[in-house]
Design an enzyme around this catalytic site. Sequence first.
Site, PDB file in Angstrom:
ATOM      1  N   GLY A 194       6.889  37.082  -1.988  1.00 48.75           N
ATOM      2  CA  GLY A 194       7.718  38.395  -1.916  1.00 48.75           C
ATOM      3  C   GLY A 194       7.498  39.173  -3.202  1.00 48.75           C
ATOM      4  O   GLY A 194       6.934  38.947  -4.062  1.00 48.75           O
ATOM      5  N   LEU A 195       7.754  40.481  -2.802  1.00 47.37           N
ATOM      6  CA  LEU A 195       7.635  41.675  -3.949  1.00 47.37           C
ATOM      7  C   LEU A 195       8.097  41.361  -5.338  1.00 47.37           C
ATOM      8  O   LEU A 195       9.226  40.395  -5.409  1.00 47.37           O
ATOM      9  CB  LEU A 195       8.247  42.712  -3.501  1.00 47.37           C
ATOM     10  CG  LEU A 195       7.326  43.674  -2.276  1.00 47.37           C
ATOM     11  CD1 LEU A 195       8.361  44.607  -1.639  1.00 47.37           C
ATOM     12  CD2 LEU A 195       6.257  43.794  -2.355  1.00 47.37           C
ATOM     13  N   SER A 196       7.581  41.630  -6.412  1.00 52.42           N
ATOM     14  CA  SER A 196       8.224  41.742  -7.556  1.00 52.42           C
ATOM     15  C   SER A 196       9.662  42.270  -7.740  1.00 52.42           C
ATOM     16  O   SER A 196       9.857  43.220  -7.017  1.00 52.42           O
ATOM     17  CB  SER A 196       7.234  42.383  -8.675  1.00 52.42           C
ATOM     18  OG  SER A 196       7.993  42.343 -10.089  1.00 52.42           O
ATOM     19  N   GLY A 197      10.490  41.404  -8.004  1.00 48.60           N
ATOM     20  CA  GLY A 197      11.912  41.847  -8.295  1.00 48.60           C
ATOM     21  C   GLY A 197      12.596  41.742  -6.909  1.00 48.60           C
ATOM     22  O   GLY A 197      13.783  41.812  -6.855  1.00 48.60           O
ATOM     23  N   SER A 198      12.078  40.811  -5.986  1.00 50.12           N
ATOM     24  CA  SER A 198      12.711  40.600  -4.917  1.00 50.12           C
ATOM     25  C   SER A 198      13.725  39.370  -5.067  1.00 50.12           C
ATOM     26  O   SER A 198      14.714  39.495  -4.147  1.00 50.12           O
ATOM     27  CB  SER A 198      11.772  40.207  -3.680  1.00 50.12           C
ATOM     28  OG  SER A 198      11.001  39.025  -4.247  1.00 50.12           O
TER      29      SER A 198
ATOM     30  N   SER B  69      12.504  34.383  -8.609  1.00 50.21           N
ATOM     31  CA  SER B  69      12.707  33.387  -9.530  1.00 50.21           C
ATOM     32  C   SER B  69      14.304  33.190  -9.702  1.00 50.21           C
ATOM     33  O   SER B  69      14.727  32.133 -10.160  1.00 50.21           O
ATOM     34  CB  SER B  69      12.346  34.155 -11.206  1.00 50.21           C
ATOM     35  OG  SER B  69      10.850  34.207 -10.959  1.00 50.21           O
TER      36      SER B  69
ATOM     37  N   SER C  62       2.169  36.182  -4.477  1.00 46.56           N
ATOM     38  CA  SER C  62       1.417  35.553  -3.541  1.00 46.56           C
ATOM     39  C   SER C  62       1.257  36.487  -2.183  1.00 46.56           C
ATOM     40  O   SER C  62       1.638  36.007  -1.245  1.00 46.56           O
ATOM     41  CB  SER C  62       1.546  34.247  -3.062  1.00 46.56           C
ATOM     42  OG  SER C  62       3.080  33.877  -3.066  1.00 46.56           O
TER      43      SER C  62
END
Length: 190
Positions: free
Chosen positions: A22-26, A29, A96
């Site tokens: 998924g997008l950064s900040g989605s 983590s 990814s």
Amino acid sequence: MLPRSAREQLLGQRGLMVWFTGLSGSGKSTIALGVERELHSRGILCRILDGDNIRAGINAGLGFSAEDRRENIRRIAEVGKLFVDTGVVTLAAFVSPTNEYRQMARDIIGADDFFEIFVSTPLEECERRDVKGLYARARRGEVKDFTGISAPFEVPEHPALTIDTSRQPLEVSVRQVVELIEAAMPHVKT
Ligand code: ADP
């Protein structure tokens, strides 16, 4: 060398890979951390692989060109395979961005052990959060090849689970992922 089954028996669990894309900040983590905490408290050994422990270490020196992104994912998958083969529930949280990269990871790890989770939070929400200030920098042209802004993100074709964190609280997402892992590992203690 002992077989994987011997290690899994020792641990009383099965090794598998949960691959967040998924997008950064989605929220990849954040969800992975919640799942780790929940499983750990149930006596399941987990390991998170994310940018902090991979890009800063084994993959220091790799950038964000298509070639480097591919190599980044390849090494993550190879390291992940070692953890899975050790019997560990492994949680990988990386953008990814293409079907090709994700397919490569699936091929390296083995389809039976690979569970893809698409964190589908819309770009507008990720950009509003802008956890690391990277979207603002990407909009200003200061970060090249930034996924969602100046580099493509391909929507996964057949994820095991899709989670939009703009539409549900963290606890629900964590529960959904834990349930997916439980279904793959019937003897997980609940
Ligand atoms: P990624 O790993 O995908 O780059 P992060 O997990 O680092 O994303 O960042 C997601 C951000 O969104 C965090 O600051 C988190 O607190 C926030 N957030 C807000 N609502 C949610 C939610 N429902 N689920 C997960 N994260 C959320």
